[in-house]
Design an enzyme around this catalytic site. Structure first.
Site, mmCIF file in Angstrom:
data_model
loop_
_atom_site.group_PDB
_atom_site.id
_atom_site.type_symbol
_atom_site.label_atom_id
_atom_site.label_comp_id
_atom_site.label_asym_id
_atom_site.label_seq_id
_atom_site.Cartn_x
_atom_site.Cartn_y
_atom_site.Cartn_z
ATOM 1 N N THR A 40 1.046 -1.226 0.092
ATOM 2 C CA THR A 40 0.019 0.416 -0.243
ATOM 3 C C THR A 40 0.861 1.428 0.063
ATOM 4 O O THR A 40 0.312 2.424 -0.262
ATOM 5 C CB THR A 40 -1.218 0.143 1.157
ATOM 6 O OG1 THR A 40 -0.479 -0.215 1.751
ATOM 7 C CG2 THR A 40 -2.201 -0.447 0.846
ATOM 8 N N HIS A 45 6.959 -0.365 7.175
ATOM 9 C CA HIS A 45 6.962 0.166 8.139
ATOM 10 C C HIS A 45 7.863 -0.700 9.174
ATOM 11 O O HIS A 45 7.031 -2.327 8.558
ATOM 12 C CB HIS A 45 6.044 1.310 8.667
ATOM 13 C CG HIS A 45 4.482 0.655 8.517
ATOM 14 N ND1 HIS A 45 3.920 -0.735 9.711
ATOM 15 C CD2 HIS A 45 3.526 0.405 8.014
ATOM 16 C CE1 HIS A 45 3.267 -0.853 9.139
ATOM 17 N NE2 HIS A 45 2.469 -0.402 8.104
ATOM 18 N N HIS A 48 6.182 -4.169 9.531
ATOM 19 C CA HIS A 48 6.282 -5.439 8.416
ATOM 20 C C HIS A 48 7.046 -6.437 9.322
ATOM 21 O O HIS A 48 7.459 -7.104 8.333
ATOM 22 C CB HIS A 48 6.646 -4.434 7.692
ATOM 23 C CG HIS A 48 5.079 -4.141 6.492
ATOM 24 N ND1 HIS A 48 4.766 -2.832 6.336
ATOM 25 C CD2 HIS A 48 3.992 -4.516 6.038
ATOM 26 C CE1 HIS A 48 4.115 -2.185 5.575
ATOM 27 N NE2 HIS A 48 3.228 -3.766 5.745
ATOM 28 N N LYS A 82 -8.807 -3.902 8.752
ATOM 29 C CA LYS A 82 -10.039 -2.641 9.579
ATOM 30 C C LYS A 82 -11.137 -2.503 9.921
ATOM 31 O O LYS A 82 -12.018 -1.810 10.022
ATOM 32 C CB LYS A 82 -9.140 -1.586 9.423
ATOM 33 C CG LYS A 82 -7.938 -1.304 10.204
ATOM 34 C CD LYS A 82 -7.329 -0.826 9.686
ATOM 35 C CE LYS A 82 -6.215 -1.622 9.860
ATOM 36 N NZ LYS A 82 -4.558 -2.845 9.795
ATOM 37 N N ARG A 86 -9.865 -1.560 1.220
ATOM 38 C CA ARG A 86 -9.200 -0.226 0.437
ATOM 39 C C ARG A 86 -9.753 -0.403 -0.511
ATOM 40 O O ARG A 86 -10.695 -0.240 -1.655
ATOM 41 C CB ARG A 86 -7.727 -1.851 0.440
ATOM 42 C CG ARG A 86 -8.120 -2.663 1.828
ATOM 43 C CD ARG A 86 -7.149 -1.902 2.310
ATOM 44 N NE ARG A 86 -6.467 -2.611 3.230
ATOM 45 C CZ ARG A 86 -5.948 -3.345 4.126
ATOM 46 N NH1 ARG A 86 -4.876 -4.276 2.917
ATOM 47 N NH2 ARG A 86 -5.706 -4.100 5.530
ATOM 48 N N GLN A 178 -7.220 -14.704 -1.508
ATOM 49 C CA GLN A 178 -5.683 -15.607 -0.537
ATOM 50 C C GLN A 178 -5.052 -16.600 -0.721
ATOM 51 O O GLN A 178 -4.213 -17.071 -0.643
ATOM 52 C CB GLN A 178 -5.608 -14.888 0.578
ATOM 53 C CG GLN A 178 -4.493 -14.909 1.717
ATOM 54 C CD GLN A 178 -4.143 -14.102 2.717
ATOM 55 O OE1 GLN A 178 -4.807 -12.702 3.154
ATOM 56 N NE2 GLN A 178 -3.511 -14.320 3.391
ATOM 57 N N ASP A 199 -4.184 -13.243 12.982
ATOM 58 C CA ASP A 199 -4.552 -12.967 12.740
ATOM 59 C C ASP A 199 -5.521 -13.042 11.590
ATOM 60 O O ASP A 199 -5.738 -13.333 10.340
ATOM 61 C CB ASP A 199 -4.981 -10.933 12.217
ATOM 62 C CG ASP A 199 -4.270 -10.619 11.378
ATOM 63 O OD1 ASP A 199 -3.161 -10.943 11.645
ATOM 64 O OD2 ASP A 199 -4.285 -9.699 11.418
ATOM 65 N N LYS A 234 -0.249 1.060 19.705
ATOM 66 C CA LYS A 234 -0.719 0.224 18.922
ATOM 67 C C LYS A 234 1.283 0.181 18.774
ATOM 68 O O LYS A 234 1.565 1.063 18.313
ATOM 69 C CB LYS A 234 -0.800 0.836 17.547
ATOM 70 C CG LYS A 234 -1.430 -0.236 16.517
ATOM 71 C CD LYS A 234 -2.172 0.128 15.550
ATOM 72 C CE LYS A 234 -2.318 -0.514 14.425
ATOM 73 N NZ LYS A 234 -2.172 -0.554 13.348
ATOM 74 N N LYS A 237 3.718 2.826 15.977
ATOM 75 C CA LYS A 237 3.253 3.772 16.671
ATOM 76 C C LYS A 237 3.896 5.298 16.930
ATOM 77 O O LYS A 237 4.306 4.930 17.820
ATOM 78 C CB LYS A 237 1.392 4.113 16.130
ATOM 79 C CG LYS A 237 1.819 3.042 14.973
ATOM 80 C CD LYS A 237 0.282 4.560 14.078
ATOM 81 C CE LYS A 237 -0.398 3.151 12.841
ATOM 82 N NZ LYS A 237 -1.674 3.649 11.949
ATOM 83 N N THR A 238 3.960 6.301 16.545
ATOM 84 C CA THR A 238 4.230 7.685 17.719
ATOM 85 C C THR A 238 3.349 8.539 17.790
ATOM 86 O O THR A 238 2.224 8.969 16.497
ATOM 87 C CB THR A 238 5.853 7.694 16.945
ATOM 88 O OG1 THR A 238 5.901 8.316 16.248
ATOM 89 C CG2 THR A 238 7.324 6.963 17.230
#
Length: 433
Positions: A40, A45, A48, A82, A86, A178, A199, A234, A237-238
């Site tokens: 995406t 990040h 991954h 989520k 997408r 998938q 998940d 999470k 993330k910041t």
RNA sequence: GGGGGAAUACCAAAGCGGCCAACUGGGACGGACUGUAAAUCCGUUGUCUUUCGACUUCACAGGUUCGAAUCCUGUUUCCCCCA
């Protein structure tokens, strides 16, 4: 072969669930395994990295890792994620993203074609794009019952009464697409293992089911626990967003800082997951850490290892230098000794303002300088500046400004910069021309 | 449809004619301590202003008063009870 893959993942706490028989398969022959990544963005990040590290250990154990980019599946969106579909990516973007991701993956995995367990990167868009709808429902769809598909948690959740939104047919089909990837790789690459986050279990088993039914083959699944942080926020993330591997998106300095700032409670998880250090080395580090927690040996070790692997030794040196300037007890002298390039890169992204020498000369006191001369980037008003100075919250060139009415007599760094600091963490660079 | 209550700063919540730019708690931002942490302690938190002070605020619009967040009238919104 070299290492026992499953045992390796086990002590690292990276196994959530696995299908029986996998150990036997791995000891029997060189096996291929894949992990899927949604392309995406043109960069990975750190979220991954868990999957990438699984492949890394897999390759170190003598097996063949495959990175599967979900160019096709990423266009659909996993209903369990989520719970939102997408955006569709166009092919051009997809290829740009693919190239960016491959470059990053190469830092972790060995793609050297001369090795028989060299890593490989594939994109399911390449085999899905020409698949016709009729072809798919005839060749793939008829082997899996809707009953089977409905039993998956990700689907059940969306069909249940609590779910506020319905699930489109496209999302429902996701697991088939998938699953087909697994089937395809099984046939094309003799790939017998899919790994992923916990998940993904349901999606992976759809794949093994297809392989069993259509090829009478045996394939396996291994999943990792989703990373949790001790404070419940999470991972990865910041306040300023994701931590990317791309230095343009997240500077090496920030990347280094991310790991350095990890809490003690999280560190023993993180270091096992992300470090390639051996069990003995890690346990020794932990022991050292527990004896003197304030030195944060673990954080430093992991931050260094990650920064060097993802970026470079030079990037690490720069990050260390930047950190010592920003957080160390550096003085005006030290600051002045830093060359212009380093200075600018350390303060890259910090608010800046350019003023003239005349403007600087015309300033009567520190308050005016901080509020008016610098065009309001530090303080919007003189009152605000004065209050903060009185509260001891302002430094210029690492020297605390004690008096709001002090005369302005700042040394120019490199003959043209003034570094203003509000509080500990807010820096402003004034350029005098 | 009838009756009762409430609206206050980022949030929560006091204040019920002058001592109110408004108690207090949370949050945010600074400082000390520390490990670039947690906990703790201290300061700031309407705007502008060097002290003084000036200006704009307590749902909205009017009014009473020397003086209103506080009293009166109307408007809007929200909550509760009875139909």
């Amino acid at each position: 072969m070299q290492k026992d893959f499953i045992a390796e993942l086990q002590w690292r706490g990276m196994i959530h669930d696995m299908m029986p028989g996998i150990e036997k398969q791995l000891s029997k022959e060189l096996t291929s395994a894949y992990v899927g990544i949604d392309p995406t963005a043109d960069s990975l990040h750190i979220g991954h990295l868990v999957g990438i590290m699984m492949l890394k250990h897999f390759q170190d154990a003598g097996h063949k890792p495959i990175v599967l980019l979900g160019g096709a599946t990423g266009m659909i969106g996993d209903p369990s994620g989520k719970s939102k579909e997408r955006n569709l990516l166009d092919e051009e973007t997809l290829r740009v993203n693919e190239a960016g991701i491959k470059k990053q993956v190469m830092k972790f995995l060995d793609f050297d074609a001369s090795a028989d367990n060299n890593a490989k990167l594939v994109n399911n868009y390449d085999w899905m794009k020409d698949f016709s709808f009729l072809g798919f429902i005839r060749d793939v769809g008829k082997h899996i019952t809707v009953n089977y598909m409905m039993a998956k948690d990700s689907v059940k959740k969306r069909l249940s009464a609590e779910s506020s939104e319905g699930m489109s047919f496209t999302e429902f089909t996701y697991q088939l697409v998938q699953g087909y990837d697994f089937l395809h790789l099984y046939k094309a690459e003799n790939c017998k293992l899919q790994m992923g986050g916990s998940d993904q279990w349901g999606n992976i088993t759809t794949g093994t089911e297809m392989i069993r039914k259509m090829e009478q083959g045996e394939a396996f699944a291994v999943t990792t626990p989703l990373i949790k942080k001790s404070d419940g926020t999470k991972f990865g993330k910041t306040e300023s967003g994701n931590i990317w591997l791309d230095p343009k998106k997240t500077s090496p300095y920030k990347f280094y800082q991310f790991w350095l700032n990890a809490s003690d409670e999280d560190m023993s998880n993180f270091v096992r997951i992300f470090s390639t250090k051996s069990k003995d080395e890690i346990e020794a580090l932990e022991k050292e850490h527990n004896q003197a927690p304030h030195l944060r040996v673990l954080q430093k070790a992991l931050a260094e290892e990650m920064t060097v692997r993802v970026h470079s030794q030079e990037a690490l040196d720069m990050a260390l230098k930047a950190s010592s300037i920003l957080f160390g007890k550096s003085t005006t002298e030290e600051l002045a000794s830093i060359d212009e390039d380093t200075l600018l890169s350390v303060f890259e992204g910090v608010p800046q303002v350019t003023i003239t020498k005349d403007e600087l000369a015309a300033v009567d006191n520190a308050t005016t300088f901080l509020a008016e001369t610098t065009q309001g980037i530090v303080f919007k008003s003189k009152g605000e500046a004065r209050k903060m100075i009185q509260g001891g919250g302002v430094s210029v060139n690492k020297n605390k400004v004690e008096d709001p009415n002090a005369e302005v007599d700042f040394q120019l760094l490199q003959d043209k910069y003034i570094l203003v600091q509000r509080g500990k963490k807010n820096y402003y660079l004034v350029i005098v021309e």
